[in-house]
Design a protein around this motif. Sequence first.
Motif, PDB file in Angstrom:
ATOM      1  N   GLN A 246       0.437  -0.825   0.185  1.00  0.00           N
ATOM      2  CA  GLN A 246       0.368  -0.058   0.094  1.00  0.00           C
ATOM      3  C   GLN A 246       1.246   1.183  -0.368  1.00  0.00           C
ATOM      4  O   GLN A 246       0.848   2.299  -0.110  1.00  0.00           O
ATOM      5  CB  GLN A 246      -1.034   0.003   1.270  1.00  0.00           C
ATOM      6  N   LEU A 247       2.118   1.189   0.603  1.00  0.00           N
ATOM      7  CA  LEU A 247       2.652   2.512   0.973  1.00  0.00           C
ATOM      8  C   LEU A 247       4.012   2.481  -0.010  1.00  0.00           C
ATOM      9  O   LEU A 247       4.963   3.866   0.019  1.00  0.00           O
ATOM     10  CB  LEU A 247       3.358   2.210   2.176  1.00  0.00           C
ATOM     11  N   GLN A 248       4.148   1.479  -0.373  1.00  0.00           N
ATOM     12  CA  GLN A 248       5.269   1.393  -1.852  1.00  0.00           C
ATOM     13  C   GLN A 248       5.849   2.495  -2.544  1.00  0.00           C
ATOM     14  O   GLN A 248       6.562   2.723  -2.793  1.00  0.00           O
ATOM     15  CB  GLN A 248       5.471  -0.186  -2.065  1.00  0.00           C
ATOM     16  N   GLN A 249       4.519   2.526  -2.971  1.00  0.00           N
ATOM     17  CA  GLN A 249       4.891   3.455  -4.227  1.00  0.00           C
ATOM     18  C   GLN A 249       5.648   4.716  -4.133  1.00  0.00           C
ATOM     19  O   GLN A 249       5.470   5.832  -4.663  1.00  0.00           O
ATOM     20  CB  GLN A 249       3.693   4.137  -4.849  1.00  0.00           C
ATOM     21  N   MET A 250       5.401   5.152  -2.597  1.00  0.00           N
ATOM     22  CA  MET A 250       5.472   6.716  -1.738  1.00  0.00           C
ATOM     23  C   MET A 250       6.435   6.629  -1.647  1.00  0.00           C
ATOM     24  O   MET A 250       6.536   7.776  -0.675  1.00  0.00           O
ATOM     25  CB  MET A 250       4.526   7.111  -1.324  1.00  0.00           C
ATOM     26  N   ARG A 251       7.089   5.557  -1.329  1.00  0.00           N
ATOM     27  CA  ARG A 251       8.956   5.080  -0.511  1.00  0.00           C
ATOM     28  C   ARG A 251      10.018   5.763  -1.347  1.00  0.00           C
ATOM     29  O   ARG A 251      10.193   5.125  -2.712  1.00  0.00           O
ATOM     30  CB  ARG A 251       8.872   4.022   0.178  1.00  0.00           C
ATOM     31  N   LEU A 252      11.092   7.079  -1.191  1.00  0.00           N
ATOM     32  CA  LEU A 252      11.851   7.185  -2.048  1.00  0.00           C
ATOM     33  C   LEU A 252      13.363   6.697  -1.362  1.00  0.00           C
ATOM     34  O   LEU A 252      13.261   7.359  -0.326  1.00  0.00           O
ATOM     35  CB  LEU A 252      11.714   9.113  -2.451  1.00  0.00           C
ATOM     36  N   ALA A 253      14.029   6.790  -2.350  1.00  0.00           N
ATOM     37  CA  ALA A 253      15.335   6.108  -1.875  1.00  0.00           C
ATOM     38  C   ALA A 253      16.026   7.088  -1.357  1.00  0.00           C
ATOM     39  O   ALA A 253      15.455   7.900  -2.135  1.00  0.00           O
ATOM     40  CB  ALA A 253      16.149   4.918  -2.925  1.00  0.00           C
ATOM     41  N   PRO A 254      17.295   7.086  -0.631  1.00  0.00           N
ATOM     42  CA  PRO A 254      17.873   8.133  -0.683  1.00  0.00           C
ATOM     43  C   PRO A 254      18.622   8.779  -1.463  1.00  0.00           C
ATOM     44  O   PRO A 254      18.570   8.297  -2.184  1.00  0.00           O
ATOM     45  CB  PRO A 254      18.852   7.891   1.202  1.00  0.00           C
ATOM     46  N   GLY A 255      18.681  10.416  -1.463  1.00  0.00           N
ATOM     47  CA  GLY A 255      18.638  10.826  -3.178  1.00  0.00           C
ATOM     48  C   GLY A 255      17.634  10.633  -4.170  1.00  0.00           C
ATOM     49  O   GLY A 255      18.457  11.518  -5.228  1.00  0.00           O
ATOM     50  N   GLY A 256      16.778  10.649  -3.450  1.00  0.00           N
ATOM     51  CA  GLY A 256      15.277  11.133  -4.222  1.00  0.00           C
ATOM     52  C   GLY A 256      15.684  10.145  -5.359  1.00  0.00           C
ATOM     53  O   GLY A 256      14.964  11.023  -6.323  1.00  0.00           O
ATOM     54  N   LYS A 257      15.835   9.473  -5.851  1.00  0.00           N
ATOM     55  CA  LYS A 257      15.922   8.940  -7.374  1.00  0.00           C
ATOM     56  C   LYS A 257      15.242   6.769  -7.494  1.00  0.00           C
ATOM     57  O   LYS A 257      13.762   7.459  -8.080  1.00  0.00           O
ATOM     58  CB  LYS A 257      17.562   8.120  -7.864  1.00  0.00           C
ATOM     59  N   THR A 258      15.085   6.519  -6.574  1.00  0.00           N
ATOM     60  CA  THR A 258      15.001   4.900  -6.481  1.00  0.00           C
ATOM     61  C   THR A 258      13.686   5.176  -6.310  1.00  0.00           C
ATOM     62  O   THR A 258      13.961   5.488  -4.716  1.00  0.00           O
ATOM     63  CB  THR A 258      15.602   3.831  -6.187  1.00  0.00           C
ATOM     64  N   ARG A 259      12.389   4.433  -6.141  1.00  0.00           N
ATOM     65  CA  ARG A 259      11.377   4.882  -5.219  1.00  0.00           C
ATOM     66  C   ARG A 259      10.723   3.474  -5.265  1.00  0.00           C
ATOM     67  O   ARG A 259      11.664   2.645  -5.602  1.00  0.00           O
ATOM     68  CB  ARG A 259      10.246   5.066  -6.805  1.00  0.00           C
ATOM     69  N   GLY A 260       9.939   3.412  -4.070  1.00  0.00           N
ATOM     70  CA  GLY A 260       9.431   2.103  -3.519  1.00  0.00           C
ATOM     71  C   GLY A 260      10.180   1.644  -2.620  1.00  0.00           C
ATOM     72  O   GLY A 260       9.923   0.328  -2.156  1.00  0.00           O
TER      73      GLY A 260
END
Lengths: 318, 454
Positions: free
Chosen positions: B143-157
């Motif tokens: 449910q929340l995966q698509q709104m997560r962002l890895a440090p650096g702001g590039k990779t989502r999920g």
Amino acid sequence: MTGPIPGTGVDLAESRPAARTRSPLRRHGLRRAGLVGWLFILPALAFYAVFVLRPILVTFQYSLYTWDGIGPSTWAGFGNYVKVFTDPGLFASILNAVKLIVFFSAIPVVLGLAIASTIRRIATSRLALVARTVIFLPQVIPLVAAGIAWSWLLSSTGVVNQVLTYLGLGGITRAWLGDFSTALPAVGVIGAWVLLGLCTLLLLAGMSKIDPALFEAARLDGAGPMREFLSIVLPSLRQEIAVCVTVTVIAALASFDIVYISTQGGPGNATMVPGLEIYYLAFSERRVGVASALAVVLMLLVIAVALPIQRLTRDRSS
Amino acid sequence: MSRRARPRWHTAALVVITGGTLAAGCAAPGSDAPKAEPATGTSASTAPACGTAPVTLKAYFETGFPLPKALTTEFTKQHPNVTWNIREDQFAVITQNAPRVLADDPPDLMRLPQVSELVKDDLLKNMDGYAKAFGWDAWPASQLQQMRLAPGGKTRGEGSLYAMGLNFSMTGVFYNKKLAARIGMSAPPTTLAGLDDLLAKAKAAGVDPIAQFNGGATGGLAFPLQNLMAAYGPAAPINDWIFQKPGATIDTPSNLQAARHLEKWIKAGYFWKDVNAVDYATMMSRFIGGKGLFMFDGDWESGNLDKQMAGDAGFFLMPSAQDGGKLAAMSAPLVFGVGARAKNADCAAFFLNWVATDSKARDITVEVGGSHPMGPAGAHMPAVKPGTVTESTLAAGAKIVEDNGAMDFIANATGAIYAKSWTPNLQKMVAGQQTPEGLLTAVQGDYTSQAGGN
């Protein structure tokens, strides 16, 4: 953008005699009069500087950076301009705009001349008034509404295809705005429809200024309608034709609203024009630098095309 | 001409004015960008709330979608100290305005487009603290995966949470039950071959097989294409590509099979002849008007179809290429975020939690929005009328969770991939000017250059 270009030629031609009558004042109070004059145009000039000059300069400045519109920017030099000319998509949009000139400019001016001279011949009848109103109507309708109405007319079940089917031409019916080969001409037809009224009215106004004695003399000499048109109407209308061509060429090169409403640049970029591309680049892709570079190129292109048209008519009329 | 007529000092005056305006814009663009607080997340020891003092939440919603307003009205009923100052715009306007609005006048609660670029500019509140305080981490992770962002702001999920959903939607295939009966379709197909069979039958019977849009800047053929991708291959690599995981590619053998299958449908005449001129609204009105057996679309239309085609519309998830294969669907939360510098962030987060957990709010979410509420598995669900489209889409949601088949939309991989890449290439494919191989190569090329930066 349209203001200064057609303006320069016309304003100067009219201001020259005025300057001559004021010449006795020259030695005495020109400096003061000049200052007062500047004071009068100061408010307008301030608006012009803030809302026209500044945005142009800022656009040029942005075009030298890589910027997303919010965060910090990095200096890009003329890299964005290189992109404009090397990216096939961006360059193709400029080509499309040039193709639109045929529809936005050539058709309205040629057809406008024909219609205006026809209306002039029946000028006193009520039909002329009706014709004038009907032809000018597209100018009054907002472009957005016109775009929506035309996209219905040109849809696969629209009036255009219904008429074609009725005439036995069902084989060539198609979704005109959704077909790769017809989308750009279809957009062009909408533009021609909008601009025809403007050109007709301008040319008609020009015709009413022609001295009727000229026509009478020509007729006495045995000139037919065609000879009258070529020898009297056309030469007298040089200024008006120049204004028509200038305005419509700019409309073609800087087109946005009609394309945005009817096709949004599709199908497959077949109707992508610089105006729309700039908008997508700046607000959807947030590549403000490239968008600004394309905007500057478009502005220079418009000036490069519009200035010679001005020069052409000025040289001949003087 | 004009140069000669103008005395020298007039030119000087012009230079001053011009120079002044130039100087006004001389600093490098973006150097005045607001500096947001370091995005470390809220470290709340007790769950944040709206308190009891009067508070006005500033909200920015999407025009034409009544759900957020219905929820805020109910919220104020339960928490009378909270009032709302709501501004609405079309989604396209929100997409273009989001960065500027969040930078200049940050709302407490805002409907959001793609979040990556907003996070890159430090415009969104990091919600990790709220997730911990409210226990959102215990919900199904998808449910929340698509709104997560890895440090650096590039990779989502993966990584920190930067937004929250009001509900999550589900896509699949709607069908017209009357037309289905006419071609002898008694039950939804269970394999891709079965679906192909039905399409051929419809074509032979003079029924338009598929209602779809593909006009303007919105290539709707991306819906069936992604469904076909999930029918031929697993959902996870598609998500990796959308989330910009390093090395991910869309140009895979199973995706090529899917693109070829789509081309087969195009060549067989299963789509309308004028599909390149059909926009979303036209597709909906034609499908509701009985022109089209199937339509690839999402459950945000469930309520609408239940009303306008009462009893005549059905829904099924795209079947797999293999019998009994796992099912997948594009499924995305209705994304709302909190401005990085919002005044009432805690209260906004409390509202978002309330939407997912309050039973009255969950009722409203289903009744008004038509989609599945967010929140823990097994939370309260309202009773829906049996036989409705809404019932089937909610059931489909459960099946997707079971098969772990939730995918983001391939149009969301980068900000420009949909309008600049998928749409023109799909339109070309309809016109016979693009091959399935060319489609995937072109999109992957654009993706690499767009994901790589400007």
